[in-house]
Scaffold this active site. Structure first.
Site, PDB file in Angstrom:
ATOM      1  N   HIS A  13       0.800  -1.187   0.034  1.00 16.33           N
ATOM      2  CA  HIS A  13      -0.079  -0.250   0.059  1.00 16.33           C
ATOM      3  C   HIS A  13       0.877   1.406   0.035  1.00 16.33           C
ATOM      4  CE1 HIS A  13      -3.835   2.460   1.169  1.00 16.33           C
ATOM      5  NE2 HIS A  13      -2.732   3.136   1.632  1.00 16.33           N
ATOM      6  N   GLU A  14       1.825   1.213   1.004  1.00 19.65           N
ATOM      7  CA  GLU A  14       2.686   2.553   0.981  1.00 19.65           C
ATOM      8  C   GLU A  14       3.621   2.738  -0.084  1.00 19.65           C
ATOM      9  OE1 GLU A  14       2.020   4.377   3.094  1.00 19.65           O
ATOM     10  OE2 GLU A  14       0.939   3.325   4.407  1.00 19.65           O
ATOM     11  N   HIS A  26       2.048   4.262  -3.094  1.00 14.06           N
ATOM     12  CA  HIS A  26       1.756   5.888  -2.774  1.00 14.06           C
ATOM     13  C   HIS A  26       3.202   6.453  -3.696  1.00 14.06           C
ATOM     14  CE1 HIS A  26      -1.400   6.581  -0.480  1.00 14.06           C
ATOM     15  NE2 HIS A  26      -1.007   6.028   0.525  1.00 14.06           N
ATOM     16  N   TYR A  50      -3.457  14.876  -2.898  1.00 12.41           N
ATOM     17  CA  TYR A  50      -3.995  14.365  -1.916  1.00 12.41           C
ATOM     18  C   TYR A  50      -5.070  14.823  -1.353  1.00 12.41           C
ATOM     19  CZ  TYR A  50      -3.973  10.123   1.417  1.00 12.41           C
ATOM     20  OH  TYR A  50      -4.106   9.273   2.128  1.00 12.41           O
ATOM     21  N   GLU A  68      -5.524   7.434  -2.579  1.00 12.42           N
ATOM     22  CA  GLU A  68      -5.686   6.532  -1.624  1.00 12.42           C
ATOM     23  C   GLU A  68      -6.273   5.140  -1.972  1.00 12.42           C
ATOM     24  OE1 GLU A  68      -4.849   4.800   2.327  1.00 12.42           O
ATOM     25  OE2 GLU A  68      -4.602   6.913   1.203  1.00 12.42           O
ATOM     26  N   ASP A 121     -13.101  12.726   4.261  1.00 16.75           N
ATOM     27  CA  ASP A 121     -11.603  12.318   4.284  1.00 16.75           C
ATOM     28  C   ASP A 121     -11.362  11.323   3.156  1.00 16.75           C
ATOM     29  OD1 ASP A 121      -9.752   9.937   5.510  1.00 16.75           O
ATOM     30  OD2 ASP A 121      -9.163  11.738   6.782  1.00 16.75           O
ATOM     31  N   HIS A 132      -9.649   8.836   2.945  1.00 13.92           N
ATOM     32  CA  HIS A 132      -9.718   7.268   3.280  1.00 13.92           C
ATOM     33  C   HIS A 132     -11.102   6.819   3.005  1.00 13.92           C
ATOM     34  CE1 HIS A 132      -6.062   8.318   5.442  1.00 13.92           C
ATOM     35  NE2 HIS A 132      -5.507   7.327   4.906  1.00 13.92           N
TER      36      HIS A 132
END
Length: 539
Positions: A353-354, A357, A368, A377, A439, A441
């Site tokens: 996931h990271e 980015h 973002y 995201e 948000d 997410h």
């Protein structure tokens, strides 16, 4: 994963109870799991370029940048700076550029030029606005922009803030009419102990804050029970190092509870790793290797930036730090040890996931914030999920649940659901005019739901022992095309048709272009993309 917060059912962020990792054995060179090779239905699949070939393509594109700028109608004050080149098997070349205006960076002015083998050209732009300002002389002093930026950091409750570098003048074009502005970078520490690199855009005439963006990508996850895995290590003298020479030289370091510096490279006498402080290092090293292999074997991408260079990982960050983060500036992943320094947040899903980015930053650069932030995201959720399926780890089978090992809600539920995102109590199942105010997410739910529908279709089903039941906004039935094809469509859209300002309507257009290029505009895959977006109310 930027920052993971609990759903409205829980008002405080709980540290996840992590599953203890067994000692892992490192033997020889890790081999990636078998995966679907790039689709050969058409010539639109990207050609895998070596580091030297990519470097040569970038130099060539920059050499012709002035001519390209004239051909696509840019003004005399504008110049193009090449950022990426993607070549398709059919000869089409997609060149991604940043723009400058009278020497100033144009933020939100990025564009992609698509040139077919026959010379036909089209352009995807982050903004259709004409780049022009009355003057590049700022009425506002840089010191005033710095004050505004420090105030923005204070409002976030960051501590130990500093704006050591002078604000730089830019043209802000990401929202509405382009204006002269300052970009100030404020460093510090976020409330949970994560480093902060806050970019603040200030109107150079009025002093009004136009935009802010936290550059440190943070997230929370679980150290999954991965069992015995193989790792690529390097022997140096009589000891072995966690250095992966097969994947760009990726290294894994022990920060030993510090919060700065690179740390100490992990070493071992017999190349049999695991137990004690090593286990977190093994998890991180394994996760980085699988993520590298997933991108290379699925899409032909040679590393996170596509340049064949490995990132690096740091484990045992800080004390009682319940988070993990990607920092594009250091090009590295960093993992905390969780509550009591006893549960390192190192796992494959966190790593994938990271690091995704990082892929987004190197390609579309999705802002973002707003709908583009939700797409940013979601991209990490989509490819984090895809890497989990790719790994084929029997101890952690692939699924469409995000953070399913983290009991962050205190009731055993996952952090997010792709089949019906609203099951988390906050995420959006479908697009609405206000979804960009959520948000990121939670606004990501629209794209996550789209990806599930495109992969698996609507209705009830069981996959790898997990039950799903995915609805649509209008009650329509969507037939999935399989995850492998859905992955390729999303990746091609991200790398060739999305820009920093892409919203959901533009994402629909980008994925349709990608599906058309890969499978044809009359194909079942193309029609499924349209049906899946309609299913989440993006029309």
């Amino acid at each position: 994963m930027r920052r993971i917060s609990s759903t409205p059912r829980k008002n405080t962020l709980r540290a996840a109870a992590l599953v203890a990792s067994a000692a892992m054995v490192a033997v020889g060179v890790q081999t990636g799991s078998a995966s679907a090779q790039p689709d050969r239905a058409t010539g639109a699949s990207a050609v895998q370029l070596s580091s030297a070939q990519r470097a040569s393509a970038l130099v060539d594109a920059q050499h012709h940048a002035s001519a390209t700028a004239a051909k696509i109608g840019l003004g005399a004050a504008e110049k193009l700076v090449v950022r990426d080149v993607v070549k398709d098997a059919d000869g089409t070349v997609h060149t991604r550029y940043e723009r400058t205006y009278e020497g100033l960076p144009v933020l939100g002015g990025d564009l992609v030029v698509h040139e077919a083998a026959n010379g036909t050209r089209s352009v995807t732009r982050a903004t259709d606005a004409r780049i022009s300002v009355a003057t590049t002389s700022a009425a506002l002093a840089p010191s005033e922009a710095k004050k505004s930026a420090l105030s923005a950091a204070a409002a976030k409750k960051d501590t130990r803030t500093s704006a050591s570098a002078a604000p730089r003048k830019v043209i802000w074009a990401a929202t509405g009419k382009p204006v002269l502005a300052y970009e100030t970078v404020v460093t510090g520490v976020q409330k949970d102990g994560t480093p902060s690199e806050l970019h603040v855009i200030t109107d150079a005439a009025t002093g009004r804050k136009l935009f802010q963006n936290e550059a440190i990508e943070t997230g929370s996850g679980t150290s999954t029970y991965s069992g015995k895995v193989t790792l690529t290590t390097t022997k140096s003298g009589s000891t072995y190092q966690l250095t992966d020479g097969a994947r760009g030289g990726h290294k894994t370091y022990d920060l030993k509870q510090n919060t700065s510096g690179t740390g100490t490279l992990f070493t071992d006498a017999d190349d049999v790793w695991g137990g004690g402080r090593q286990t977190a290092g093994v998890d991180a090293h394994y996760g980085a290797a699988v993520t590298w292999d997933f991108y290379k074997n699925t899409f032909g991408r040679n590393g996170i930036r596509g340049d064949g260079k490995g990132a690096y990982s740091r484990v045992h960050y800080g004390s009682n730090y319940v988070n993990a983060f990607w920092d594009d500036d250091c090009f590295c992943m960093t993992y905390g040890d969780g509550e009591g320094n006893s549960h390192p947040l190192t796992s494959l899903d966190v790593a994938a996931h990271e690091m995704s980015h990082g892929v987004t930053a190197a390609t579309a650069g999705l802002n973002y914030s707003g709908e583009s932030g939700g797409l940013n995201e979601a991209t990490s959720d989509i490819f984090g999920t895809s890497a989990e399926f790719y790994a084929k780890n029997a101890s952690d089978p692939g699924d469409y649940l995000i953070g399913e090992k983290i009991d962050i809600n205190g009731d055993g539920t996952p952090l997010r659901y792709m089949d019906k995102p609203s099951k988390d109590g906050a995420s959006a199942d479908y697009w609405s005019s206000g979804v960009g105010n959520k948000d990121v997410h939670y606004s990501s739910g629209v794209a996550n739901h789209f990806f599930y529908l495109l992969s698996e279709g609507s209705g009830a089903k069981t996959i790898n022992g997990v039950r799903y039941n995915s609805p649509t906004s209008d009650g329509s039935k969507v037939t999935g095309i399989g995850r492998a094809k859905a992955e390729k469509i999303w990746y091609k859209a991200l790398t060739t048709y999305m820009t920093s300002t892409t919203n959901y309507k533009a994402a629909r257009a980008a994925t349709l272009k990608a599906a058309g290029a890969l499978y044809g505009t009359t194909s079942a895959e193309y029609k499924a993309v349209g049906a899946a977006w309609t299913g989440v109310n993006v029309k």
